[in-house]
Design a protein around this motif. Structure first.
Motif, PDB file in Angstrom:
ATOM      1  N   PHE A   8      60.446  89.142  31.124  1.00 17.79           N
ATOM      2  CA  PHE A   8      61.871  89.490  31.171  1.00 17.79           C
ATOM      3  C   PHE A   8      62.289  90.204  29.893  1.00 17.79           C
ATOM      4  N   TYR A   9      61.861  89.681  28.763  1.00 16.59           N
ATOM      5  CA  TYR A   9      62.214  90.282  27.483  1.00 16.59           C
ATOM      6  C   TYR A   9      61.719  91.731  27.419  1.00 16.59           C
ATOM      7  N   GLN A  10      60.475  91.942  27.800  1.00 12.19           N
ATOM      8  CA  GLN A  10      59.895  93.289  27.757  1.00 12.19           C
ATOM      9  C   GLN A  10      60.629  94.235  28.701  1.00 12.19           C
ATOM     10  N   ILE A  11      60.876  93.786  29.916  1.00 12.36           N
ATOM     11  CA  ILE A  11      61.536  94.643  30.905  1.00 12.36           C
ATOM     12  C   ILE A  11      62.946  95.006  30.456  1.00 12.36           C
ATOM     13  N   PHE A  12      63.712  94.025  30.016  1.00 17.59           N
ATOM     14  CA  PHE A  12      65.098  94.324  29.665  1.00 17.59           C
ATOM     15  C   PHE A  12      65.214  95.060  28.332  1.00 17.59           C
ATOM     16  N   SER A  13      64.255  94.900  27.458  1.00 17.00           N
ATOM     17  CA  SER A  13      64.233  95.723  26.240  1.00 17.00           C
ATOM     18  C   SER A  13      63.939  97.178  26.599  1.00 17.00           C
ATOM     19  N   THR A  14      62.998  97.387  27.508  1.00 14.85           N
ATOM     20  CA  THR A  14      62.671  98.729  27.990  1.00 14.85           C
ATOM     21  C   THR A  14      63.868  99.333  28.708  1.00 14.85           C
ATOM     22  N   LEU A  91      72.135  88.933  37.827  1.00 14.49           N
ATOM     23  CA  LEU A  91      73.090  90.033  37.714  1.00 14.49           C
ATOM     24  C   LEU A  91      72.390  91.306  37.244  1.00 14.49           C
ATOM     25  N   GLU A  92      71.531  91.176  36.266  1.00 15.62           N
ATOM     26  CA  GLU A  92      70.839  92.356  35.735  1.00 15.62           C
ATOM     27  C   GLU A  92      69.778  92.891  36.691  1.00 15.62           C
ATOM     28  N   LYS A  93      69.282  92.046  37.572  1.00 16.62           N
ATOM     29  CA  LYS A  93      68.392  92.549  38.630  1.00 16.62           C
ATOM     30  C   LYS A  93      69.163  93.551  39.479  1.00 16.62           C
ATOM     31  N   PHE A  94      70.382  93.180  39.856  1.00 22.92           N
ATOM     32  CA  PHE A  94      71.219  94.090  40.637  1.00 22.92           C
ATOM     33  C   PHE A  94      71.582  95.326  39.816  1.00 22.92           C
ATOM     34  N   GLY A  95      71.826  95.137  38.517  1.00 22.70           N
ATOM     35  CA  GLY A  95      72.109  96.266  37.636  1.00 22.70           C
ATOM     36  C   GLY A  95      70.945  97.236  37.564  1.00 22.70           C
ATOM     37  N   LEU A  96      69.738  96.706  37.584  1.00 18.85           N
ATOM     38  CA  LEU A  96      68.540  97.557  37.557  1.00 18.85           C
ATOM     39  C   LEU A  96      68.434  98.354  38.854  1.00 18.85           C
ATOM     40  N   GLN A 131      61.270  95.906  41.049  1.00 18.38           N
ATOM     41  CA  GLN A 131      60.476  95.168  42.027  1.00 18.38           C
ATOM     42  C   GLN A 131      59.886  93.892  41.414  1.00 18.38           C
ATOM     43  N   GLN A 132      59.425  93.990  40.177  1.00 17.33           N
ATOM     44  CA  GLN A 132      58.844  92.833  39.507  1.00 17.33           C
ATOM     45  C   GLN A 132      59.911  91.759  39.243  1.00 17.33           C
ATOM     46  N   ILE A 133      61.065  92.167  38.740  1.00 19.89           N
ATOM     47  CA  ILE A 133      62.168  91.233  38.473  1.00 19.89           C
ATOM     48  C   ILE A 133      62.603  90.548  39.769  1.00 19.89           C
ATOM     49  N   LYS A 134      62.734  91.331  40.815  1.00 16.63           N
ATOM     50  CA  LYS A 134      63.164  90.791  42.104  1.00 16.63           C
ATOM     51  C   LYS A 134      62.222  89.680  42.563  1.00 16.63           C
ATOM     52  N   GLN A 135      60.924  89.919  42.473  1.00 18.33           N
ATOM     53  CA  GLN A 135      59.952  88.914  42.907  1.00 18.33           C
ATOM     54  C   GLN A 135      59.949  87.695  41.978  1.00 18.33           C
ATOM     55  N   MET A 136      60.018  87.938  40.677  1.00 17.63           N
ATOM     56  CA  MET A 136      60.017  86.827  39.719  1.00 17.63           C
ATOM     57  C   MET A 136      61.232  85.922  39.942  1.00 17.63           C
ATOM     58  N   LEU A 137      62.397  86.512  40.135  1.00 16.73           N
ATOM     59  CA  LEU A 137      63.598  85.703  40.334  1.00 16.73           C
ATOM     60  C   LEU A 137      63.567  84.969  41.667  1.00 16.73           C
ATOM     61  N   LEU A 138      63.001  85.575  42.661  1.00 13.16           N
ATOM     62  CA  LEU A 138      62.831  84.893  43.939  1.00 13.16           C
ATOM     63  C   LEU A 138      61.954  83.661  43.748  1.00 13.16           C
ATOM     64  N   ASP A 139      60.861  83.818  43.008  1.00 19.13           N
ATOM     65  CA  ASP A 139      59.958  82.690  42.736  1.00 19.13           C
ATOM     66  C   ASP A 139      60.647  81.605  41.920  1.00 19.13           C
ATOM     67  N   ILE A 140      61.340  81.996  40.861  1.00 17.43           N
ATOM     68  CA  ILE A 140      62.014  81.024  39.992  1.00 17.43           C
ATOM     69  C   ILE A 140      63.109  80.291  40.760  1.00 17.43           C
ATOM     70  N   ASN A 141      63.936  81.030  41.476  1.00 19.25           N
ATOM     71  CA  ASN A 141      65.024  80.394  42.223  1.00 19.25           C
ATOM     72  C   ASN A 141      64.501  79.460  43.306  1.00 19.25           C
ATOM     73  N   SER A 142      63.388  79.807  43.921  1.00 20.93           N
ATOM     74  CA  SER A 142      62.844  78.939  44.970  1.00 20.93           C
ATOM     75  C   SER A 142      62.266  77.635  44.388  1.00 20.93           C
ATOM     76  N   ARG A 143      61.928  77.625  43.108  1.00 24.61           N
ATOM     77  CA  ARG A 143      61.470  76.378  42.469  1.00 24.61           C
ATOM     78  C   ARG A 143      62.575  75.333  42.414  1.00 24.61           C
ATOM     79  N   PHE A 148      66.680  78.631  48.967  1.00 24.15           N
ATOM     80  CA  PHE A 148      67.238  79.804  48.287  1.00 24.15           C
ATOM     81  C   PHE A 148      67.068  81.058  49.132  1.00 24.15           C
ATOM     82  N   VAL A 149      68.154  81.785  49.261  1.00 22.55           N
ATOM     83  CA  VAL A 149      68.156  83.093  49.904  1.00 22.55           C
ATOM     84  C   VAL A 149      68.832  84.041  48.919  1.00 22.55           C
ATOM     85  N   ASP A 150      68.175  85.127  48.607  1.00 19.23           N
ATOM     86  CA  ASP A 150      68.716  86.096  47.660  1.00 19.23           C
ATOM     87  C   ASP A 150      70.001  86.690  48.224  1.00 19.23           C
ATOM     88  N   PRO A 151      71.141  86.448  47.564  1.00 25.74           N
ATOM     89  CA  PRO A 151      72.404  86.969  48.091  1.00 25.74           C
ATOM     90  C   PRO A 151      72.516  88.490  48.006  1.00 25.74           C
TER      91      PRO A 151
END
Length: 189
Positions: A8-14, A91-96, A131-143, A148-151
């Motif tokens: 996350f840090y790397q992606i959002f810094s980029t 929120l930033e996933k949607f921003g991306l 795409q990577q953020i979307k999948q990671m957040l889906l995995d984290i939220n499902s834990r 969980f359903v991505d709104p």
């Protein structure tokens, strides 16, 4: 969770760097717009990215703070600050997603080799990151929530333009004409 935070840090810094480059490209267009429509159009996009930039300035240190956490119990829905982190990441996933679309829109205006090359490069990285953020957040939220359903999942429906393997090229096409249906009793419904 630590490995995910590093990503996350790397992606959002980029992303932060990409937004700054994009805004620098838009600024002279806004200042020298041919008409009010052009100025408002790019000013609107600029302001949306400016807002994202201000959120990233807060999010990136929050990610760094959680990178220092050693106690796994801190990564729990019971921790309000962790919930805030998850909300900001979503929120930033949607921003991306929107950033990818802004880059696509800009590619219609910036057709010179230098800027279109830069935009296509930013777009390629941003789409992959999205795409990577979307999948990671889906995995984290499902834990934390087995139901969980991505709104925001519907934002990808009918967005085939987001996924493309070739750089965008601007072409004009003849408008498609819709074939008219004949008048039938069924067409009254």
């Amino acid at each position: 969770m630590q490995e995910e935070l590093k990503i996350f840090y790397q992606i959002f810094s980029t992303t932060k760097d990409a937004i700054e480059k994009f805004m620098n490209m838009l600024d002279p267009v806004i200042q020298n717009a041919a008409d009010e429509h052009e100025r408002l159009y790019y000013h609107h996009i600029y302001e949306e990215e400016e807002q994202r930039l201000s959120r990233l300035v807060v999010l990136i240190p929050l990610i760094q703070k959680f990178q220092q956490v050693k106690d796994e119990k801190e990564f729990s829905p019971a921790n309000n600050e962790f919930n805030r982190l998850l909300q900001e990441l979503n929120l930033e996933k949607f921003g991306l997603h929107n950033f990818v679309e802004h880059l696509d829109l800009a590619l219609f205006r910036f057709t010179d080799a230098e800027r279109s090359s830069l935009l296509n490069g930013l777009r390629e990285v941003s789409y992959k990151d999205y795409q990577q953020i979307k999948q990671m957040l889906l995995d984290i939220n499902s834990r934390f929530d087995t139901n969980f359903v991505d709104p925001h999942a519907h934002h990808d429906d009918h967005h085939d333009h987001l996924e493309r393997s070739q750089p965008v090229s601007v072409a004009t096409h003849a408008p498609q004409t819709k074939q008219r249906r004949g008048f039938t009793v069924g067409s009254l419904i």
